[in-house]
Design a protein around this motif. Structure first.
Motif, mmCIF file in Angstrom:
data_model
loop_
_atom_site.group_PDB
_atom_site.id
_atom_site.type_symbol
_atom_site.label_atom_id
_atom_site.label_comp_id
_atom_site.label_asym_id
_atom_site.label_seq_id
_atom_site.Cartn_x
_atom_site.Cartn_y
_atom_site.Cartn_z
ATOM 1 N N TYR A 213 -5.382 96.278 37.833
ATOM 2 C CA TYR A 213 -5.915 97.172 38.870
ATOM 3 C C TYR A 213 -7.352 97.571 38.538
ATOM 4 O O TYR A 213 -8.230 97.586 39.410
ATOM 5 C CB TYR A 213 -5.036 98.416 38.989
ATOM 6 C CG TYR A 213 -5.466 99.366 40.082
ATOM 7 C CD1 TYR A 213 -5.046 99.179 41.396
ATOM 8 C CD2 TYR A 213 -6.301 100.452 39.795
ATOM 9 C CE1 TYR A 213 -5.445 100.041 42.408
ATOM 10 C CE2 TYR A 213 -6.703 101.321 40.797
ATOM 11 C CZ TYR A 213 -6.272 101.111 42.099
ATOM 12 O OH TYR A 213 -6.676 101.966 43.093
ATOM 13 N N GLY B 290 -9.209 97.678 42.004
ATOM 14 C CA GLY B 290 -8.229 98.142 42.970
ATOM 15 C C GLY B 290 -7.773 97.113 43.976
ATOM 16 O O GLY B 290 -6.950 97.423 44.855
ATOM 17 N N THR C 75 -2.909 94.829 43.622
ATOM 18 C CA THR C 75 -1.835 95.812 43.519
ATOM 19 C C THR C 75 -0.517 95.184 43.961
ATOM 20 O O THR C 75 -0.509 94.125 44.605
ATOM 21 C CB THR C 75 -2.122 97.053 44.394
ATOM 22 O OG1 THR C 75 -2.295 96.616 45.756
ATOM 23 C CG2 THR C 75 -3.369 97.772 43.929
ATOM 24 N N TYR D 144 -1.430 89.568 40.563
ATOM 25 C CA TYR D 144 -0.516 90.713 40.495
ATOM 26 C C TYR D 144 0.764 90.386 39.734
ATOM 27 O O TYR D 144 1.394 91.258 39.127
ATOM 28 C CB TYR D 144 -0.160 91.195 41.913
ATOM 29 C CG TYR D 144 0.777 90.282 42.650
ATOM 30 C CD1 TYR D 144 2.159 90.360 42.468
ATOM 31 C CD2 TYR D 144 0.294 89.313 43.536
ATOM 32 C CE1 TYR D 144 3.028 89.512 43.146
ATOM 33 C CE2 TYR D 144 1.158 88.463 44.213
ATOM 34 C CZ TYR D 144 2.516 88.571 44.009
ATOM 35 O OH TYR D 144 3.373 87.731 44.660
#
Length: 310
Positions: free
Chosen positions: A109, A114, A117, A250
Motif C-alpha cells: 500500500y 495507495g 489494495t 495485491y
C-alpha cells in the motif's frame, strides 16, 4: 488463479520437507549467523542454470535492488532463527506468521501510494487466513514476551520487505533472471557474515563443519530420504517464487498469508503418522488443542474458498 494453486502446492511440499527433516535431523538450531551463512552460501548453486535461461545483467538500479532483495532474505532468516533459538517456537512462529502478511499488505500500500489494495472479499479471505494460521500454531497458555516479540517483529518485517521487493524485481525482470540475481545477493550477504563474524569462520573451518551429514544411520533408505528432502525444499522454494512472479501485486500479501496452509498440511500429516506409525513420529495433543486447530483449519479453508471467487 494459477498463482493460488502454485502457492498452495509449494506449502504442501514445505510441510512434507519439514517432517522429513524432523525425522532425519532432530537437531537443535545452530548459531543463527552460521545457519544464515550456510543457506546464503548454497544460494550460489543456482548459477548452474545460467547457460540454459538466457541470463543477462540488467541496468545498475535494477541490479542493486535485486541483490539487495536476496541479502534481505538472509538477514530475515538470521533474525528468525535467532528468535527460534532464544525463545520457544510456539511463541515465535505464530507471531511471525501473523505479522508477515500484514506487513506485506502495508508495504505494498505504501510503495504503490495507495493504488494496490484488497477488495472487501479479498480482505476477508486475507483475515481468515491470518487468524486461521495463528489458531493452528498457537498453544494453550503461550504468551509472547517483549524480547521475543521484538525479534519476531523484525524477522516478520524483513520477510515482508523481501517479498515486496521480490515482486517489484519480477515486474522488471524475467522469472529466472530475477531469481538468479536475488540468490546472488543472498550469497554476497553470506560472504559478509563470513568476513564479519569470527564464530562463522571458526565453524566453517572445523573438522566437523556445518556441511557434514547429521549423525544418522546411513542406510540406503535414509540417504534417499535426506536427498529427497533437499530436492523437495528446492522445488518448494522455486514454486513459491513462481507464485510471487505470477500473482498480481495485491496477491503477494495473500501468498504470505497462505503459509497457514503449510501448517494445515503439517497438522494432518503429523496426525496421520502419529496414528499409523508412532515409532516414526508421535504427537500427543489434547482435545482442546485439536478443536482449536480444527477451527483454524476451517477459517483457512473458508479463506481459500473466498479467494477462488474473486
Amino acid at each position: 488463479m494459477t498463482w493460488l494453486i502454485v502457492a498452495i502446492l509449494s506449502y504442501f511440499l514445505l510441510a512434507v520437507v519439514f517432517l522429513l527433516d524432523k525425522y532425519l535431523l532432530a537437531q537443535r538450531i545452530p548459531d543463527p549467523k552460521v545457519y544464515a551463512f550456510s543457506i546464503g552460501l548454497l544460494s550460489i548453486l543456482i548459477l548452474v542454470i545460467i547457460p540454459f535461461v538466457g541470463f543477462t545483467i540488467p541496468e545498475t538500479k535494477v541490479l542493486i535492488i535485486s541483490l539487495l532483495t536476496g541479502a534481505i532474505f538472509v538477514l530475515a532468516l538470521f533474525w528468525f532463527f535467532k528468535a527460534l533459538r532464544d525463545f520457544e517456537a510456539s511463541r515465535v512462529v505464530p507471531t511471525v506468521g501473523a505479522l508477515s502478511p500484514i506487513f506485506t499488505l502495508i508495504l505494498f500500500y505504501f510503495f504503490s501510494e495507495g493504488k494496490e489494495t484488497l477488495s472487501s472479499g479479498q480482505f476477508l479471505a486475507f483475515s481468515l487466513l491470518v487468524i486461521g494460521t495463528v489458531l493452528i500454531l498457537k498453544e494453550k497458555g503461550k504468551f509472547i514476551s517483549l524480547k521475543s516479540f521484538k525479534l519476531s517483529f523484525l524477522a516478520a518485517f524483513l520477510f515482508s520487505l523481501y517479498f515486496v521487493l521480490l515482486k517489484y524485481v519480477y515486474l522488471v525482470l524475467s522469472f529466472w533472471q530475477g531469481t538468479i540475481l536475488t540468490r546472488i545477493g543472498g550469497f554476497l550477504m553470506a560472504l559478509l557474515f563470513f568476513l564479519a563474524f569470527k564464530e562463522v569462520r571458526q565453524e566453517v573451518f572445523k573438522k566437523r563443519t556445518i556441511f557434514n551429514f547429521p549423525r544418522v544411520n546411513f542406510i540406503k533408505s535414509t540417504l534417499s530420504l535426506f536427498f529427497l528432502a533437499r530436492i523437495g525444499s528446492g522445488v518448494a522454494g522455486l514454486l513459491q517464487l513462481w507464485a510471487v512472479f505470477l500473482a498480481p501485486l495485491y496477491a503477494v500479501a495473500i501468498i504470505n498469508a497462505l503459509q497457514g496452509t503449510q501448517y494445515l498440511f503439517l497438522f494432518f500429516l503429523t496426525l496421520f503418522l502419529s496414528l499409523k506409525s508412532p515409532q516414526i513420529l508421535k504427537e500427543e495433543v489434547s482435545s482442546q488443542t485439536i478443536l482449536q486447530k480444527i477451527l483454524g483449519i476451517l477459517l483457512i479453508s473458508f479463506g481459500i474458498a473466498i479467494l477462488t471467487l474473486f
